[in-house]
Design an enzyme around this catalytic site. Sequence first.
Site, short mmCIF file in Angstrom:
data_model
loop_
_atom_site.label_atom_id
_atom_site.label_comp_id
_atom_site.label_asym_id
_atom_site.label_seq_id
_atom_site.Cartn_x
_atom_site.Cartn_y
_atom_site.Cartn_z
N HIS A 320 0.81 -1.22 0.00
CA HIS A 320 0.00 0.00 0.00
C HIS A 320 0.84 1.27 0.00
CE1 HIS A 320 -3.42 -2.63 0.90
NE2 HIS A 320 -4.18 -1.63 0.52
N GLY A 321 2.07 1.20 0.44
CA GLY A 321 2.88 2.41 0.41
C GLY A 321 4.23 2.24 1.07
#
Length: 468
Positions: A320-321
Amino acid sequence: MVFSSLIFLFQFLPAALFTYYVSPKKLKNTVLFAASLVFYAWGEPLYIFIMFFSTVFDYVNGLLIDKYRHRKSASRAVFIISICGNVAIFGCFKYAGFIVENVNTLFGLHLQAADLPLPIGISFYTFQTMSYITDVYLGKVSPQRNIIAFGTYVAMFPQLVAGPIVKYGDIAAQLTTRKMTLEKFGEGAVWFIRGLAKKVLLANNIGMLWASVKATPLEELTVLSAWLGILAFTLQIYFDFSGYSDMARGLGKMFGFELPENFKHPYCSGSVTEFWRRWHITLGSWFREYVYIPLGGNRHGLRKQLRNLLIVWFLTGLWHGASWNFIVWGLYFGSIVTVEKLFLLKRLMRLPNWAGHLYTLLIVIVGWVLFEYEHLPSAGAFIGTLFGFGAHGWADSQALYYLLAYGGMLVLMGVCTTPLPRKMAALVEFRWKRGGVVIIAACYLIGLVASTAYLVSESYNPFLYFRF
């Protein structure tokens, strides 16, 4: 370019559909591939070369794996080169800065990393090409020999920006043979309008409440403001992402494709385990099939199963990041899913349904704080405020204003996270037959007009998963 933009709705999409439908059958993939490249290059023309490279790289690797199938060492070497190449490209753009930053902190260095913008959709199309290569290597699918068809699979604009993540085996037959009927086009239009309304009319509007709360200094937040704000974000991210997924499925149908479901009323779940079977379904399926099961899944005892679960959730957060808050967020959910698997799930099943739902929502809401606050101490302070620690009182005039201005919308959106709206629509169609169909059609038309009017008049139109 995003789906919820006037340029896409009234210029790009009509032109793409018209060109697609007037083209002969043998050219439809070419038209869709070309349209997808235009869509991708609209905002980042240079990054189209990365997509070209990934497409050609994995197209050739798929053919080589098949060619050397009876020479296991050669086939395995091509497979490893392909996976490593994809991970290297993905990591260079998404994680290089994060790695350098942490190395500098750990060893007191001053290394520099190029500040590269993240290519749109790279998290999604990289996973798709990796799943293709893996399935070819394992013999689950035959390699695609038409590079235009393969390019269409990789670059297809309906699901390029935010998924769903489509496995090649689920769409291989559709790349050569797919039905395009007026009825299917109409179903696609319904899905698209529904998703557009969820994104524009619901997510965007409630997102303004969260933006206002998040901009407030933490020491000035009251308990009520904090809860209203995080409830707003909880609803915003669902309607934003599921709305985009609905639009993707609708566009897929309009071009003759059936794309997989990505959300199934996740906030109605009775456990966190169930929540993750309903939220971002294709991502969970990808990690289960290509990470959890190859690691051994649950086949080698409890200890290794728990290890495999934590690895999967660590990677889920990292996907996700490139930030510690996403890693903590992933491990947070991994730990809870692990505890549920060990003993809690059986106990939850003995409780009333409402207790399981309340428990799940509380866990998920706290998780969204970790997801949204990149600075972990700030996330911890906000969570403390939710429970009265360090809060600026229980309520103030600003909190009461938020409640009056957005309370009704929060309730409406809460209802819309359940199957109730669809059941009511089905009841209307059943009771009034043709009249019911006209009523439902009129509602969708109103939704389209209202969404368009919002896009004309408002500038607040973020897409939360655009950065992934």
